[in-house]
Design a protein around this motif. Structure first.
Motif, PDB file in Angstrom:
ATOM      1  N   ARG A 218       0.840  -1.203   0.000  1.00 58.04           N
ATOM      2  CA  ARG A 218       0.000   0.000   0.000  1.00 58.04           C
ATOM      3  C   ARG A 218       0.873   1.251   0.000  1.00 58.04           C
ATOM      4  NH1 ARG A 218      -5.505  -0.408   3.327  1.00 58.04           N
ATOM      5  NH2 ARG A 218      -6.204  -2.365   2.443  1.00 58.04           N
ATOM      6  N   VAL A 219       1.888   1.229   0.838  1.00 58.35           N
ATOM      7  CA  VAL A 219       2.805   2.367   0.926  1.00 58.35           C
ATOM      8  C   VAL A 219       3.516   2.543  -0.412  1.00 58.35           C
ATOM      9  CG1 VAL A 219       4.887   3.246   2.078  1.00 58.35           C
ATOM     10  CG2 VAL A 219       3.107   2.069   3.403  1.00 58.35           C
ATOM     11  N   ARG A 220       3.940   1.436  -0.954  1.00 55.73           N
ATOM     12  CA  ARG A 220       4.644   1.446  -2.238  1.00 55.73           C
ATOM     13  C   ARG A 220       3.756   2.037  -3.350  1.00 55.73           C
ATOM     14  NH1 ARG A 220       9.131  -1.407  -3.620  1.00 55.73           N
ATOM     15  NH2 ARG A 220       9.294  -2.059  -5.784  1.00 55.73           N
ATOM     16  N   PHE A 221       2.481   1.643  -3.309  1.00 51.24           N
ATOM     17  CA  PHE A 221       1.525   2.138  -4.298  1.00 51.24           C
ATOM     18  C   PHE A 221       1.360   3.655  -4.184  1.00 51.24           C
ATOM     19  CE2 PHE A 221      -2.915   3.412  -5.035  1.00 51.24           C
ATOM     20  CZ  PHE A 221      -2.975   3.222  -6.394  1.00 51.24           C
ATOM     21  N   ARG A 222       1.220   4.132  -2.941  1.00 56.89           N
ATOM     22  CA  ARG A 222       1.046   5.575  -2.723  1.00 56.89           C
ATOM     23  C   ARG A 222       2.255   6.353  -3.241  1.00 56.89           C
ATOM     24  NH1 ARG A 222      -0.446   4.881   3.438  1.00 56.89           N
ATOM     25  NH2 ARG A 222      -2.352   3.682   3.154  1.00 56.89           N
ATOM     26  N   ASN A 223       3.440   5.842  -2.943  1.00 58.59           N
ATOM     27  CA  ASN A 223       4.656   6.517  -3.412  1.00 58.59           C
ATOM     28  C   ASN A 223       4.701   6.554  -4.935  1.00 58.59           C
ATOM     29  OD1 ASN A 223       5.383   6.748  -0.779  1.00 58.59           O
ATOM     30  ND2 ASN A 223       6.782   4.996  -0.789  1.00 58.59           N
ATOM     31  N   LEU A 224       4.269   5.430  -5.511  1.00 50.78           N
ATOM     32  CA  LEU A 224       4.324   5.291  -6.966  1.00 50.78           C
ATOM     33  C   LEU A 224       3.451   6.339  -7.654  1.00 50.78           C
ATOM     34  CD1 LEU A 224       5.682   3.047  -8.772  1.00 50.78           C
ATOM     35  CD2 LEU A 224       3.429   2.022  -8.923  1.00 50.78           C
TER      36      LEU A 224
ATOM     37  N   THR B  34      -3.500  10.491   3.034  1.00 50.48           N
ATOM     38  CA  THR B  34      -2.065  10.786   2.944  1.00 50.48           C
ATOM     39  C   THR B  34      -1.645  11.328   1.576  1.00 50.48           C
ATOM     40  OG1 THR B  34      -1.790   8.447   2.502  1.00 50.48           O
ATOM     41  CG2 THR B  34      -1.187   9.202   4.712  1.00 50.48           C
ATOM     42  N   ILE B  35      -2.416  11.049   0.549  1.00 49.51           N
ATOM     43  CA  ILE B  35      -1.937  11.463  -0.789  1.00 49.51           C
ATOM     44  C   ILE B  35      -2.871  12.376  -1.562  1.00 49.51           C
ATOM     45  CG2 ILE B  35      -0.293   9.622  -1.288  1.00 49.51           C
ATOM     46  CD1 ILE B  35      -2.532   8.196  -2.807  1.00 49.51           C
ATOM     47  N   ALA B  36      -4.155  12.436  -1.186  1.00 48.05           N
ATOM     48  CA  ALA B  36      -5.089  13.205  -2.023  1.00 48.05           C
ATOM     49  C   ALA B  36      -4.919  14.712  -1.828  1.00 48.05           C
ATOM     50  CB  ALA B  36      -6.513  12.790  -1.705  1.00 48.05           C
ATOM     51  N   ASP B  37      -4.885  15.440  -2.967  1.00 51.52           N
ATOM     52  CA  ASP B  37      -4.843  16.898  -2.886  1.00 51.52           C
ATOM     53  C   ASP B  37      -6.232  17.431  -2.540  1.00 51.52           C
ATOM     54  OD1 ASP B  37      -2.137  17.052  -3.868  1.00 51.52           O
ATOM     55  OD2 ASP B  37      -2.954  16.430  -5.801  1.00 51.52           O
TER      56      ASP B  37
ATOM     57  N   LYS C 292     -10.994  16.350  20.841  1.00 53.46           N
ATOM     58  CA  LYS C 292      -9.845  15.840  20.089  1.00 53.46           C
ATOM     59  C   LYS C 292      -9.700  16.589  18.768  1.00 53.46           C
ATOM     60  CE  LYS C 292      -8.350  12.605  22.740  1.00 53.46           C
ATOM     61  NZ  LYS C 292      -6.951  12.479  23.151  1.00 53.46           N
ATOM     62  N   LEU C 293      -8.505  16.468  18.198  1.00 46.54           N
ATOM     63  CA  LEU C 293      -8.246  17.093  16.904  1.00 46.54           C
ATOM     64  C   LEU C 293      -8.950  16.281  15.804  1.00 46.54           C
ATOM     65  CD1 LEU C 293      -6.448  19.543  16.095  1.00 46.54           C
ATOM     66  CD2 LEU C 293      -4.729  17.879  15.372  1.00 46.54           C
ATOM     67  N   ALA C 294      -9.736  16.934  15.011  1.00 48.33           N
ATOM     68  CA  ALA C 294     -10.497  16.209  13.973  1.00 48.33           C
ATOM     69  C   ALA C 294      -9.588  15.786  12.809  1.00 48.33           C
ATOM     70  CB  ALA C 294     -11.611  17.106  13.442  1.00 48.33           C
ATOM     71  N   ASN C 295      -9.936  14.681  12.191  1.00 51.22           N
ATOM     72  CA  ASN C 295      -9.215  14.240  10.992  1.00 51.22           C
ATOM     73  C   ASN C 295     -10.214  13.917   9.878  1.00 51.22           C
ATOM     74  OD1 ASN C 295     -10.243  11.657  11.467  1.00 51.22           O
ATOM     75  ND2 ASN C 295      -8.466  11.064  12.693  1.00 51.22           N
ATOM     76  N   LEU C 296      -9.698  13.472   8.742  1.00 54.41           N
ATOM     77  CA  LEU C 296     -10.561  13.241   7.580  1.00 54.41           C
ATOM     78  C   LEU C 296     -11.590  12.144   7.834  1.00 54.41           C
ATOM     79  CD1 LEU C 296     -11.104  14.108   4.644  1.00 54.41           C
ATOM     80  CD2 LEU C 296      -9.528  12.326   3.908  1.00 54.41           C
ATOM     81  N   GLU C 297     -11.189  11.130   8.581  1.00 57.86           N
ATOM     82  CA  GLU C 297     -12.126  10.028   8.854  1.00 57.86           C
ATOM     83  C   GLU C 297     -13.327  10.539   9.662  1.00 57.86           C
ATOM     84  OE1 GLU C 297     -10.372   6.570  10.559  1.00 57.86           O
ATOM     85  OE2 GLU C 297     -12.091   5.351   9.963  1.00 57.86           O
TER      86      GLU C 297
END
Lengths: 516, 303
Positions: free
Chosen positions: B185-191, B213-216, B288-293
C-alpha cells in the motif's frame, strides 16, 4: 432433508434465472412446434416407409415424447453439464464443502437440479404438444393419458439418466470440457444405433423409444401387408412431400419388464452417483495445484523503487497485430496442451482419408472439437471479468472484436489446411470456397450467439446439433460444402456470412452502448 | 478577437488537463438512480473519492472511463465531450476497475503487452516500459508465470501496471489497495504521488487512510450525489470542535451509539474508550483534533 431440497431449489433458480435459459426455453418452444408437422408441411419427423400415424392424441403424445427424449437428451447434456464447474469458478463449492454436506448429497443435488432444469423444458414441450393436437388433430377426441404415459415412461427417465451422466462426466473429467463433450457425442451415437433384438433387450434402450418405434413398424407391416423391414426415418427429413399413407396408432401397452427397466435406469443412475461420490474432489484439486504454483511465484524479492514520470514513453501504435497475436495465443492455450494431439490426429486424417469422407465427416468433427475455444472467443471478457479493459480500449469494435474474429477464422483455417490443400490440388474451387466460408461462418455464429446470449451454452448446443445433423447427412445445415456443390450454394453462404458480420458488429456496438 | 478564439481554444486543449462532469445521471429504472445530477470539475492532482458502499463511486468512475454511458449530462475532458467521442478519453486513460479479472493462461508480460496493444501503444520500447513497471510493482520475478497462479495481491498489482502502461493523462483507480499488504500500500502511494503534477488521478476508496495521505482534494459521495468536495483541511473544518473522546461502560454502549456518531472504540481496563462526533458532548469527554475520517463519517451520517 429440508436443507437438501433447499440446495436443489436455489441451484435450480440460479441456473434458470438467466437470459441464456430464457433463450433456451424460447428455442425449445419453437422446436417443439415442429415436432408434429402441419398436415401440408414438406418435412417429416417420424415416418415409417410411406406411413405416418393418424393425427390423434396417441400420435401427438408419443411422437413428441420420442422427439423430446432424443433431442433433449442430445442437447440437454450440454445445457446442464457445468453445474460443478460453476461452483468451482464462483468458489461457492468451497463454501458448500466447508459445511457437513456429504459428497453423495452434493452430487445427487446436482443431478436433481440438472433434472429439474430439463424437466422445465419438457413441461414447455408437453404443453406445446397439446396445443399442436388442438391445431392439427383429425377430429378425434382429446385423451390426456396418451400424452402423460409416453412422457412418463420414455422422456422423463431418459432425461434423469442424462442428468446423471452430466454429473458423472464432470466428476470424472473435471475441467476437461472437451473430453466430456466428445465422449457424450460418441455415447449418444452408440445408443442411437443400438437395435434391440428381444423384448428383454428393449430394457437396455436408455432413451426408451425403440420399443415404440418397433410397435409402429409392426403396425405398418400389418397395414401394408408386407413382412419386409420398414424404412424408418426419425428426425427432420426435408422434402419428402409425397403424400404419406396413414395408419391408426393408439399407443402401446408397455410390457412390465420395460416399465421396471425405466425405474431401474433411474436407480442405476443413483448407484453410479453413490459410487463416484467416493472419488469426488470436494473442490480440493484446483486449490492444491495453485498452492504449488503460488509457492513458486510468491518468492518475488526485488524491491526496486521507480519513478513513473521517468519511465520510457511509449509510441502510439494502432496496429492490430499484437492483439491478434495474443488472441491466437489465448485460443491455443484454451485447452490442455496434450489435447492438441487430437487436433493433429484430425489433421492427419483429413490428409489421408478419402476426400469425400474427410470433407463430410472429418472436417465437421475436427471443427466441433474446437467448440469451447469458439464459444469463448467473444465471451471471455465476461467470464474472465476483463470487459472493463476490453470495452475501454481504443476502438474496441474495429480493433479488438475484429482481431478476435480473425484469430478464430485463422484457427479454423489452420485446422482445415490439409483439406484446403487437397481442394487446390484437385482444382475443386467450390469445395475450397465452401470450406473457407464455412470457417468464417462458424466463427461468426459463435460470436453472434456469444454476444446475443452473453454466454457460451447457446452456441455450444447449436454447434453440437449442427454437427450431429451434418454427420447424418442433412443438407439443410451443411455450412462447409460437404453435401452441396453448386455455386448458388456458395452465394447463399456468402450472403449469410455478410449478414452475420453486420449482426455481430451491430450487437457488440449495442453491448458497448448499454453497459451499465 | 473572434477570429482568434478557435486558435485559443485549440491551444487550451493542449495546455490544460481538466475533466468537467456536468449534471450527469445514471438511471436504472423509473425511480432508481445510480447517480443523480452530479457535477464536478477536476484538475491535475490526486482527487480522493470517498463514499460508503452503494454511494455511486464505481458508477461515476465507469462513466468517466467510457465503459458506461450516462443517462443524462455530459463529461468533458479538455472540452471534448467523451460521451460522444469515447476514443478521445480512451487514448489518455488508465483505468483500474474495482472488480477486474485477467486471462489466467497468459503471463504478466503477455497480458501487459496485450493491454498495451488494446490501448493503442507499442513500439520497440514497450518491452522496456513493461519491464520497468513490473520491477516497480515487484512482479518481475513472476512475470513469466501464468497469472492464474498469482495471489490476489499480485493480480491487483498487474491491474495497477496495466493502468499505467500508456503514460495516461487521466488515471482512475477504483479501490486500488484491495488485496495489497501494508508494505505494498505504501509502495503504491509513493508510486502514484509521483504522477500528480502531470495528470488527473482519481482514487476511489471507502478506506479513508488510503486517501488522506496522498489526495490533494477530496470528494465525498452518498446515495448517488456529491455531498462535498474540496481540500482536506476545508472538509475537516466541518467537524472541528465536534470530535470527542470518553470512557464508558460496555453496558451503556448500545444506547450511546444510538445518540452519537461513533468513530471508533478501544477496550481500556474492562471499559470502552469511545471517539465520537457530537455537538452536545457528554460530561467527562475530552475534545480531540479532527481528521478526515471524522469528517467523512460525520458527512455521510448527517446528510
Amino acid at each position: 432433508m429440508k436443507l437438501f431440497f433447499k440446495t436443489i431449489k436455489y441451484d435450480y433458480l440460479q441456473r434458470t434465472r438467466s437470459y441464456a435459459f430464457l433463450i433456451t426455453l424460447c428455442a425449445s418452444l419453437a422446436i417443439a412446434y415442429t415436432f408434429v408437422p402441419e398436415p401440408n408441411a414438406n418435412y417429416s419427423t417420424i415416418r415409417i416407409a410411406d406411413f405416418v400415424g393418424d393425427y390423434n392424441a396417441a400420435w401427438f403424445g408419443y411422437v413428441t415424447a420420442i422427439m423430446t427424449s432424443v433431442f433433449l437428451s442430445l442437447i440437454g447434456f450440454y445445457l446442464v453439464n457445468s453445474g460443478i464447474k460453476v461452483d468451482i469458478d464462483t468458489k461457492v463449492g468451497q463454501i458448500v464443502f466447508s459445511t457437513a454436506v456429504t459428497n453423495f448429497k452434493y452430487l445427487f443435488s446436482k443431478v436433481l437440479s440438472n433434472f429439474f432444469v430439463l424437466l422445465t423444458i419438457v413441461g414447455i414441450v408437453f404443453l406445446m404438444s397439446i396445443v399442436l393436437f388442438f391445431l392439427y388433430n383429425n377430429g378425434t377426441s382429446f385423451n390426456l393419458f396418451q400424452f402423460i404415459k409416453p412422457y412418463t415412461l420414455i422422456t422423463i427417465p431418459s432425461l434423469f439418466f442424462v442428468s446423471v451422466i452430466a454429473v458423472v462426466f464432470e466428476v470424472c473429467f473435471g475441467r476437461y470440457s472437451i473430453i466430456q463433450n466428445v465422449l457424450f457425442f460418441f455415447l449418444f451415437s452408440i445408443m442411437m444405433v443400438f437395435v434391440p433384438k428381444t423384448e428383454a433387450q428393449y430394457a437396455l434402450d436408455v432413451f426408451g423409444n425403440k420399443i415404440v418405434i418397433h410397435e409402429m413398424e409392426e403396425m405398418v407391416r400389418l397395414v401394408s401387408g408386407t413382412n419386409e423391414k420398414q424404412d424408418l426415418a426419425i428426425g427432420y427429413v426435408l422434402g419428402n412431400t409425397t403424400k404419406a399413407s396413414k395408419f391408426n396408432f393408439n399407443g402401446i401397452d408397455f410390457p412390465l419388464i420395460f416399465i421396471l427397466s425405466r425405474l431401474l435406469w433411474m436407480c442405476f443412475g443413483i448407484c453410479i452417483i453413490a459410487l463416484i461420490s467416493y472419488f469426488f474432489h470436494r473442490f480440493d484439486v484446483k486449490e492444491h495445484l495453485s498452492t504449488k504454483l503460488k509457492s513458486r511465484v510468491n518468492k518475488s524479492s526485488i524491491d526496486k523503487d521507480i519513478s513513473l514520470s521517468q519511465l520510457t514513453k511509449l509510441k502510439t501504435n494502432y496496429s492490430i497485430f499484437p492483439i491478434l497475436k495474443t488472441e491466437i495465443l489465448l485460443l491455443i492455450r484454451k485447452e490442455k496442451k496434450w489435447l492438441w494431439l487430437i487436433n493433429v490426429i484430425g489433421m492427419v486424417l483429413l490428409t489421408l482419408v478419402p476426400f469425400k469422407m474427410a470433407h463430410q465427416i472429418g472436417l465437421p468433427i475436427l471443427w466441433f472439437l474446437q467448440v469451447s475455444r469458439l464459444s469463448n472467443l467473444v465471451t471471455k471478457e465476461t467470464f474472465n471479468n476483463t470487459h472493463y479493459f476490453v470495452f475501454a480500449s481504443y476502438k474496441p469494435l474495429q480493433r479488438v472484436l475484429f482481431s478476435q474474429i480473425l484469430a478464430g477464422i485463422m484457427l479454423m483455417l489452420f485446422l482445415s489446411a490439409p483439406l484446403i490443400i487437397r481442394c487446390i490440388i484437385e482444382i475443386n474451387y467450390v469445395a475450397l470456397s465452401a470450406v473457407v466460408l464455412g470457417a468464417v461462418f462458424i466463427v461468426l455464429l459463435a460470436s453472434a450467439l456469444g454476444i446475443l446470449s452473453n454466454g457460451k451454452k447457446l452456441f455450444e448446443v447449436l454447434f453440437f446439433m449442427i454437427t450431429y445433423a451434418n454427420i447424418n447427412g442433412i443438407k439443410f445445415v451443411d455450412y462447409f460444402g460437404g453435401f452441396q456443390t453448386e455455386y448458388t450454394y456458395i452465394l447463399k453462404l456468402l450472403i449469410l456470412v455478410c449478414t452475420l458480420v453486420s449482426l455481430v458488429f451491430f450487437m457488440r456496438r449495442n453491448q458497448l452502448k448499454n453497459m451499465t | 478577437m473572434d477570429l482568434l478564439r478557435p486558435l485559443i481554444k485549440s491551444f487550451q486543449k493542449f495546455k490544460i488537463m481538466q475533466l468537467e462532469i456536468q449534471n450527469i445521471s445514471k438511471k436504472y429504472s423509473r425511480n432508481k438512480y445510480g447517480l443523480k445530477d452530479f457535477s464536478m470539475t477536476i484538475d491535475k492532482g490526486i482527487l480522493g473519492l470517498l463514499g460508503p458502499n452503494g454511494a455511486g463511486k464505481s458508477t461515476l468512475l465507469k462513466m468517466i472511463a467510457t465503459v458506461s454511458k450516462p443517462t443524462d449530462g455530459v463529461i468533458l475532458l479538455n472540452k471534448n465531450n467523451i460521451v460522444k467521442d469515447a476514443n478521445y478519453m480512451r487514448k489518455k486513460l488508465g483505468f483500474l476497475p474495482q472488480d477486474f479479472g485477467v486471462y489466467p493462461n497468459l503471463n504478466a508480460f503477455e497480458f501487459l503487452e496485450y493491454m498495451a496493444a488494446m490501448k493503442g501503444v507499442g513500439g520497440k520500447d514497450s518491452k522496456l516500459r513493461i519491464t520497468q513497471l513490473l520491477e516497480g510493482l515487484n512482479l518481475i520475478d513472476a512475470a513469466k508465470k501464468p497469472i492464474g497462479s498469482y495471489s490476489g495481491g499480485m493480480k491487483q498489482r498487474v491491474g495497477i501496471a496495466q493502468a499505467l502502461l500508456n503514460d495516461p493523462k487521466l488515471i482512475i483507480f477504483d479501490e486500488p489497495t484491495v488485496g495489497l499488504d501494508p508494505e505494498e500500500r505504501v509502495r503504491f502511494r509513493n508510486l502514484i504521488s509521483d504522477l500528480a503534477n502531470e495528470c488527473i488521478i482519481i482514487l476511489s476508496s471507502h478506506i479513508v487512510s488510503d486517501i488522506d495521505t496522498i489526495a490533494d482534494r477530496v470528494a465525498v459521495m452518498k446515495s448517488g450525489t456529491l455531498i462535498t468536495e474540496g481540500v482536506q483541511e476545508d472538509i475537516i473544518k466541518s467537524v472541528s470542535e465536534k470530535v470527542f473522546e470518553t470512557v464508558i461502560d460496555k453496558a451503556h454502549f448500545s444506547s450511546f451509539k444510538n445518540e452519537q456518531i461513533v468513530v471508533s472504540t478501544t477496550r481500556e481496563n474492562g471499559r470502552l474508550k469511545v471517539r465520537y462526533i457530537s455537538k452536545t458532548p457528554i460530561g467527562n469527554s475530552v475534545q480531540k483534533l479532527a481528521n478526515l475520517e471524522d469528517a467523512y463519517l460525520y458527512l455521510t451520517k448527517t446528510n
